[in-house]
Scaffold this motif. Structure first.
Motif, short mmCIF file in Angstrom:
data_model
loop_
_atom_site.label_atom_id
_atom_site.label_comp_id
_atom_site.label_asym_id
_atom_site.label_seq_id
_atom_site.Cartn_x
_atom_site.Cartn_y
_atom_site.Cartn_z
N LEU A 275 0.61 -1.20 0.17
CA LEU A 275 0.05 0.10 -0.11
C LEU A 275 0.79 1.28 -0.11
CD1 LEU A 275 -2.67 -0.86 2.72
CD2 LEU A 275 -3.20 -0.75 0.15
N ALA A 276 0.44 2.55 -0.76
CA ALA A 276 1.05 3.59 -0.68
C ALA A 276 1.28 4.09 0.68
CB ALA A 276 0.18 4.48 -1.37
N GLY A 277 2.28 4.66 1.09
CA GLY A 277 2.48 5.32 2.50
C GLY A 277 2.80 4.21 3.50
N HIS A 278 2.88 2.95 3.39
CA HIS A 278 2.95 1.89 4.11
C HIS A 278 4.52 1.39 4.04
CE1 HIS A 278 -1.10 1.81 6.19
NE2 HIS A 278 -1.25 2.64 5.16
N GLY A 279 4.73 0.66 5.05
CA GLY A 279 6.08 -0.29 4.86
C GLY A 279 6.23 -0.94 6.22
N PRO A 280 7.61 -1.38 6.74
CA PRO A 280 7.78 -1.96 7.90
C PRO A 280 7.56 -0.76 9.02
CG PRO A 280 9.67 -2.40 6.19
CD PRO A 280 8.62 -1.26 5.56
N GLY A 281 6.86 -1.27 10.08
CA GLY A 281 6.29 -0.48 11.04
C GLY A 281 7.38 -0.43 12.25
N VAL A 282 7.45 0.73 12.69
CA VAL A 282 8.68 0.92 13.88
C VAL A 282 7.89 1.73 15.22
CG1 VAL A 282 10.53 2.36 14.72
CG2 VAL A 282 10.44 1.54 12.17
N THR A 283 8.13 0.84 16.35
CA THR A 283 7.52 1.14 17.50
C THR A 283 8.70 1.78 18.27
OG1 THR A 283 6.18 -0.65 17.70
CG2 THR A 283 6.80 0.32 19.91
N THR A 284 8.42 3.21 18.95
CA THR A 284 9.35 4.03 19.28
C THR A 284 9.89 3.45 20.86
OG1 THR A 284 8.21 6.02 18.72
CG2 THR A 284 9.54 6.16 20.58
N LEU A 285 11.40 3.46 20.90
CA LEU A 285 11.77 3.22 22.33
C LEU A 285 12.42 4.11 23.02
CD1 LEU A 285 13.68 -0.07 20.82
CD2 LEU A 285 11.56 0.05 22.36
N MET A 286 12.93 5.06 22.30
CA MET A 286 13.91 6.10 22.74
C MET A 286 13.89 7.42 22.01
SD MET A 286 17.85 6.28 23.81
CE MET A 286 17.72 4.75 24.76
N THR A 287 13.55 8.81 22.35
CA THR A 287 13.33 9.77 21.71
C THR A 287 13.71 11.07 22.29
OG1 THR A 287 11.81 11.07 19.95
CG2 THR A 287 11.01 10.00 22.07
N CYS A 288 14.11 12.02 21.46
CA CYS A 288 14.88 13.31 21.94
C CYS A 288 14.58 14.40 20.82
CB CYS A 288 16.28 13.09 22.45
SG CYS A 288 16.78 14.82 23.51
N LYS A 289 13.99 15.53 21.38
CA LYS A 289 13.68 16.59 20.57
C LYS A 289 15.13 17.39 19.96
CE LYS A 289 11.27 21.09 20.08
NZ LYS A 289 10.37 22.00 20.67
N THR A 290 16.21 17.24 20.75
CA THR A 290 17.39 17.84 20.60
C THR A 290 18.52 16.68 20.17
OG1 THR A 290 17.84 17.98 22.85
CG2 THR A 290 17.01 20.15 21.73
N PRO A 291 19.71 17.22 19.58
CA PRO A 291 20.74 16.12 19.39
C PRO A 291 21.59 15.52 20.36
CG PRO A 291 20.84 18.20 18.26
CD PRO A 291 20.05 18.51 19.09
N LEU A 292 20.65 14.86 21.50
CA LEU A 292 21.37 14.11 22.45
C LEU A 292 21.68 12.77 22.27
CD1 LEU A 292 19.81 16.03 25.47
CD2 LEU A 292 22.02 16.47 24.21
N ILE A 293 20.98 12.14 21.25
CA ILE A 293 21.08 10.81 20.69
C ILE A 293 21.99 10.86 19.34
CG2 ILE A 293 20.04 8.74 20.25
CD1 ILE A 293 17.54 9.66 21.49
N GLU A 294 22.83 9.92 19.24
CA GLU A 294 23.60 9.69 17.88
C GLU A 294 23.67 8.26 17.75
OE1 GLU A 294 27.57 11.31 18.38
OE2 GLU A 294 26.92 13.39 18.51
N ALA A 295 23.41 7.75 16.61
CA ALA A 295 23.47 6.38 16.20
C ALA A 295 24.73 5.91 15.41
CB ALA A 295 22.04 6.29 15.06
N PHE A 296 25.00 4.62 15.74
CA PHE A 296 26.10 4.14 15.15
C PHE A 296 25.63 2.61 14.68
CE2 PHE A 296 26.93 3.05 19.46
CZ PHE A 296 27.17 1.75 19.40
N ILE A 297 26.33 2.18 13.63
CA ILE A 297 25.94 1.03 13.08
C ILE A 297 26.21 -0.15 13.95
CG2 ILE A 297 25.98 -0.86 11.10
CD1 ILE A 297 24.10 1.68 10.74
#
Length: 285
Positions: free
Chosen positions: A251-273
């Motif tokens: 379907l248009a606009g759909h794909g693998p779903g993601v449930t939130t675990l952690m979030t921040c409005k400012t750049p206090l989280i950085e991701a690495f592979i």
């Protein structure tokens, strides 16, 4: 180890039942207008589990493992809202009574709770079996990082994730990094305590650039410029860490779903592979 208020978190027993699979409507349509009827949500998916690919199935919104729901809407709201990823799930009826697994995701819209059980257990389970969840995690706080909010995160999962503290920020190991520009269904929802929102994979250039064709059920992912503290919104510099809960979609606009675990409005989280950033690696291996 990250300091939390774990000792203040109540553990509440909530219950659902294995939900029967729901087929697609008579016809749905792809982004190119082609009609299709495919397996969809619900049921016990015997050959798809966390750690397996979530892209390329002959299905739409396929849910891995066991799907649970409480048919009383008020009780289901508690099941969905209070259960957290990694919480213990216990079969309470039927031939698999007493078997233990854990919560792997929340699927919005259909309001399903997704659980992992091993293959032997799933072979014994059937539609209607009762599942108790020892819910704990909502309300958990990071004492030293008050601007980073946790959602749907069990204490057990937080302990297992690859997280480093450096220069006042958290560096989080993720399987993939996802740009906010391809987030679809679920965007604009008023809360992130329930459900998920979808990574659209219809743009092949972006999909391949970020390696998203290799997404797996249970992958921990980072969504850049995504503020999901009190709903789901685009915000430059924000970051959301979440878990992939269901398969890709036609379907248009759909794909693998993601449930939130952690979030921040400012750049206090950085991701690495981290190639091992997956629920299967954390809880099963």
């Amino acid at each position: 180890m990250l300091k939390t208020n774990r000792e203040d978190l109540p553990m509440l027993l909530v219950q659902g039942q294995v939900r029967h699979s729901k087929g697609a409507q008579a016809y749905r349509h792809t982004i190119d207008g082609e009609p299709f009827t495919l397996p969809a949500t619900g049921g016990i998916t015997l050959n798809a589990k966390i750690g397996d690919r979530c892209v390329g199935w002959a299905a739409d919104h396929l849910e891995p493992g066991v799907t649970a729901r409480n048919e009383n809407d008020d009780y289901n709201a508690a099941l969905q809202g209070l259960s957290c990823i990694g919480n213990t799930a216990i079969v309470m009826s039927g031939d698999a009574k007493g078997a233990r697994g854990f919560v792997t995701g929340k699927h919005g819209g259909c309001e399903h709770l997704l659980c992992y059980f091993d293959q032997e257990t799933m072979e014994k389970m059937t539609i209607g079996d009762k599942i108790d969840v020892r819910s704990q995690g909502q309300g958990m706080k990071l004492i030293d990082y008050p601007d980073i909010l946790l959602r749907n995160m069990s204490p057990e999962l937080l302990e297992k994730m690859n997280i480093e503290e450096k220069d006042g920020k958290l560096k989080v190991g993720v399987a993939k990094i996802v740009p906010a520009c391809i987030m679809g269904s679920g965007l604009g929802a008023s809360t992130s305590y329930y459900g998920d929102y979808d990574i659209t994979l219809h743009d092949k250039k972006i999909t391949e650039e970020y390696g998203l064709q290799n997404l797996r059920f249970g992958d921990i992912v980072a969504i850049t410029d995504a503020d999901t503290r009190f709903g789901r919104n685009f915000m430059t510099g924000a970051m959301t860490i979440g878990v992939v809960v269901h398969s890709d979609c036609i379907l248009a606009g759909h794909g693998p779903g993601v449930t939130t675990l952690m979030t921040c409005k400012t750049p206090l989280i950085e991701a690495f592979i981290d190639e091992n950033a997956n629920l299967h690696d954390y809880f099963v291996r």
